[in-house]
Motif scaffolding. Structure first.
Motif, PDB file in Angstrom:
ATOM      1  N   TYR A  54     -15.594  60.301  13.965  1.00  0.00           N
ATOM      2  CA  TYR A  54     -15.871  59.958  12.577  1.00  0.00           C
ATOM      3  C   TYR A  54     -17.142  60.613  12.088  1.00  0.00           C
ATOM      4  N   THR A 165     -17.152  51.721   4.709  1.00  0.00           N
ATOM      5  CA  THR A 165     -16.571  51.373   3.402  1.00  0.00           C
ATOM      6  C   THR A 165     -17.188  50.056   2.922  1.00  0.00           C
ATOM      7  N   ASP A 186     -16.564  59.420  -6.869  1.00  0.00           N
ATOM      8  CA  ASP A 186     -16.374  59.089  -5.461  1.00  0.00           C
ATOM      9  C   ASP A 186     -16.016  60.397  -4.759  1.00  0.00           C
ATOM     10  N   GLY A 188     -15.077  62.349  -1.707  1.00  0.00           N
ATOM     11  CA  GLY A 188     -14.441  61.992  -0.425  1.00  0.00           C
ATOM     12  C   GLY A 188     -13.843  60.602  -0.574  1.00  0.00           C
ATOM     13  N   CYS A 189     -12.909  60.494  -1.538  1.00  0.00           N
ATOM     14  CA  CYS A 189     -12.486  59.156  -1.997  1.00  0.00           C
ATOM     15  C   CYS A 189     -11.504  58.460  -1.060  1.00  0.00           C
ATOM     16  N   ILE A 193     -10.748  53.495  -2.709  1.00  0.00           N
ATOM     17  CA  ILE A 193     -11.234  52.108  -2.684  1.00  0.00           C
ATOM     18  C   ILE A 193     -12.587  51.919  -3.377  1.00  0.00           C
ATOM     19  N   LEU A 194     -13.523  52.852  -3.181  1.00  0.00           N
ATOM     20  CA  LEU A 194     -14.872  52.631  -3.727  1.00  0.00           C
ATOM     21  C   LEU A 194     -14.853  52.747  -5.249  1.00  0.00           C
ATOM     22  N   TYR A 210     -12.501  62.522  -5.814  1.00  0.00           N
ATOM     23  CA  TYR A 210     -12.298  63.859  -5.241  1.00  0.00           C
ATOM     24  C   TYR A 210     -12.112  63.755  -3.733  1.00  0.00           C
ATOM     25  N   ASP A 211     -11.133  64.496  -3.205  1.00  0.00           N
ATOM     26  CA  ASP A 211     -10.950  64.555  -1.755  1.00  0.00           C
ATOM     27  C   ASP A 211     -10.286  65.878  -1.394  1.00  0.00           C
ATOM     28  N   ASP A 213      -8.239  66.082   1.042  1.00  0.00           N
ATOM     29  CA  ASP A 213      -6.987  65.732   1.722  1.00  0.00           C
ATOM     30  C   ASP A 213      -5.933  65.307   0.686  1.00  0.00           C
ATOM     31  N   ALA A 216      -4.812  61.758   0.742  1.00  0.00           N
ATOM     32  CA  ALA A 216      -5.738  60.778   0.162  1.00  0.00           C
ATOM     33  C   ALA A 216      -5.459  60.648  -1.336  1.00  0.00           C
ATOM     34  N   ASN A 255     -19.089  58.687   1.118  1.00  0.00           N
ATOM     35  CA  ASN A 255     -18.950  58.088   2.457  1.00  0.00           C
ATOM     36  C   ASN A 255     -18.187  59.111   3.287  1.00  0.00           C
ATOM     37  N   ILE A 256     -18.910  59.919   4.003  1.00  0.00           N
ATOM     38  CA  ILE A 256     -18.319  61.143   4.537  1.00  0.00           C
ATOM     39  C   ILE A 256     -19.092  61.539   5.800  1.00  0.00           C
TER      40      ILE A 256
HETATM   41  C1  LIG Z   1     -14.746  58.205   5.719  1.00  0.00           C
HETATM   42  S1  LIG Z   1     -13.568  58.656   4.553  1.00  0.00           S
HETATM   43  C2  LIG Z   1     -14.120  57.671   3.166  1.00  0.00           C
HETATM   44  C3  LIG Z   1     -13.000  57.180   2.302  1.00  0.00           C
HETATM   45  C4  LIG Z   1     -13.413  56.161   1.253  1.00  0.00           C
HETATM   46  N1  LIG Z   1     -14.312  56.755   0.281  1.00  0.00           N
HETATM   47  C5  LIG Z   1     -14.065  54.945   1.905  1.00  0.00           C
HETATM   48  O1  LIG Z   1     -15.263  54.743   1.693  1.00  0.00           O
HETATM   49  O2  LIG Z   1     -13.389  54.204   2.605  1.00  0.00           O
HETATM   50  C6  LIG Z   1     -14.089  60.277   4.149  1.00  0.00           C
HETATM   51  C7  LIG Z   1     -13.164  61.025   3.211  1.00  0.00           C
HETATM   52  O3  LIG Z   1     -13.782  62.274   2.897  1.00  0.00           O
HETATM   53  C8  LIG Z   1     -12.814  63.297   2.871  1.00  0.00           C
HETATM   54  N2  LIG Z   1     -13.501  64.573   3.149  1.00  0.00           N
HETATM   55  C9  LIG Z   1     -13.813  65.130   4.327  1.00  0.00           C
HETATM   56  N3  LIG Z   1     -14.472  66.286   4.151  1.00  0.00           N
HETATM   57  C10 LIG Z   1     -14.610  66.451   2.810  1.00  0.00           C
HETATM   58  C11 LIG Z   1     -15.209  67.461   1.985  1.00  0.00           C
HETATM   59  N4  LIG Z   1     -15.793  68.517   2.494  1.00  0.00           N
HETATM   60  N5  LIG Z   1     -15.150  67.292   0.654  1.00  0.00           N
HETATM   61  C12 LIG Z   1     -14.546  66.196   0.112  1.00  0.00           C
HETATM   62  N6  LIG Z   1     -13.946  65.237   0.836  1.00  0.00           N
HETATM   63  C13 LIG Z   1     -13.980  65.356   2.163  1.00  0.00           C
HETATM   64  C14 LIG Z   1     -11.797  62.881   3.922  1.00  0.00           C
HETATM   65  O4  LIG Z   1     -10.543  63.471   3.647  1.00  0.00           O
HETATM   66  C15 LIG Z   1     -11.797  61.352   3.786  1.00  0.00           C
HETATM   67  O5  LIG Z   1     -10.805  60.911   2.894  1.00  0.00           O
END
Ligand SMILES: C[S@@+](CC[C@H](N)C(=O)[O-])C[C@H]1O[C@@H](n2cnc3c(N)ncnc32)[C@H](O)[C@@H]1O
Length: 322
Positions: A54, A165, A186, A188-189, A193-194, A210-211, A213, A216, A255-256
């Motif tokens: 993670y 989260t 948000d 990396g959404c 949820i956030l 924005y994500d 994936d 997602a 949250n990334i």
């Molecule tokens: C830990 S999860 C957080 C999801 C949600 N925001 C939460 O707090 O539960 C991190 C998210 O960031 C995305 N992510 C990873 N690298 C990224 C990047 N370079 N730019 C944007 N999103 C990214 C992943 O696909 C994942 O959905």
């Protein structure tokens, strides 16, 4: 026994499905009650990486080699898709055959098993007196005055059960009165949820999610529909739409992974409006020191207002001075 005592389960090997996002869309459009992705690969990768899976950061080449060898030798993924009525299950089956030229088998199971095997993993999560996260199917709750955000546990990260989260949501609830928020981001959404929690508190706030994936983004759409936010100003940006993150926001979540927080620092910091709030997480205990230093060196207007911890995970919250 009536149909209410049964659920319907499909176990679909990955080799029949060329597009898992499409699979999830079809499942959701036929009122699927949930979808799981089973993969020996993932569980073993997690075993090898532990918390590093993670938290990010550079992995030693030897570990990467080990992971690659494990992946190469493992079985394929299995998607399990669940329905509460036979009608929905059969419609799903028909559409899967049309989309993928593959007719998945359906198993009828007693609801008792269902509860044991799937739903028990997802219980309501109490964030504060004001906010609770509730699994999509749970309508048994008396919320009193608490706001409830419904989340469909799809393939986007973020059911609320992960510490990071939780920490982001808690910090938002605690700090939100510091700022009049009209625009939020948000970054990396995941499941959304956030940002969607913000919508519960201020439905006129424009939200950018924005994500990188696509799964997602798909899960965000499900959660927007679930919470009946369709009329609200929510923009979804997938991997090819990063340039759409424009201007400044009153609240920014990221949250990334640690390395992404460092790599994307300029964009994240410059997205925060004067007097705005920035909530970062995805950090293992100790990693916050580097992030705080790095972010404040880049912009001395970032004032640290809280550092919070749950188990081994940490979040940091800044307010931007001007
Ligand atoms: C830990 S999860 C957080 C999801 C949600 N925001 C939460 O707090 O539960 C991190 C998210 O960031 C995305 N992510 C990873 N690298 C990224 C990047 N370079 N730019 C944007 N999103 C990214 C992943 O696909 C994942 O959905």
């Amino acid at each position: 026994m009536s149909e209410e005592n049964f659920y319907f389960e499909f176990a679909i090997p990955q080799r029949f499905i060329s597009d898992s996002v499409q699979l999830e869309k079809v499942a959701f459009s036929h009122n699927s009650s949930g979808m799981e992705e089973f993969s020996l690969v993932e569980s073993q990768v997690d075993e090898i990486l532990g918390e590093r899976s993670y938290s990010g950061g550079d992995l030693p080449v030897s570990v990467l080699d080990e992971v690659e060898a494990t992946i190469t030798n493992q079985n394929e993924k299995l998607f399990k898709v669940y329905f509460l009525t036979e009608k929905d299950a059969l419609c799903f089956q028909k559409e899967i055959e049309e989309c993928f030229n593959y007719l998945p088998e359906v198993s009828k199971k007693e609801i008792q098993d269902w509860n044991d095997e799937w739903r028990k993993h997802y219980n309501p999560i109490w964030i504060s007196e004001e906010l609770e996260i509730v699994p999509a199917w749970d309508n048994s709750h008396d919320s009193n005055s608490r706001k409830q955000l419904y989340i469909y546990p799809g393939m986007g990260f973020g059911t609320g059960s992960h510490e990071t989260t939780y920490l982001c949501l808690k910090s938002f609830v605690e700090q939100r009165n510091r700022v009049e928020y009209k625009r939020c981001l948000d970054f990396g959404c995941g499941s959304g949820i956030l940002g969607l929690a913000i919508q519960l508190f201020n439905s006129t706030c424009t939200l950018d999610l924005y994500d990188i994936d696509p799964e997602a983004i798909n899960n965000c759409i499900q959660n927007i529909e679930l919470n009946k936010f369709e009329q609200n100003p929510i923009n979804l940006y997938g991997p090819d739409k990063k340039e759409s993150i424009q201007g400044q926001y009153d609240i920014v979540f990221a949250n990334i992974l640690l390395n992404v927080l460092l790599f994307e620092r300029d964009l994240i910091v410059n997205s925060v409006a004067p007097k705005g709030i920035l909530i970062l997480s995805g950090l293992l205990k100790g990693q916050e020191v580097e992030v705080i230093k790095n972010y404040q060196n880049y912009n001395s207007d970032l004032i640290l207002i809280s550092v919070d911890q749950k188990n081994d995970w940490v979040s940091v919250t800044f307010e931007k001075n001007q």
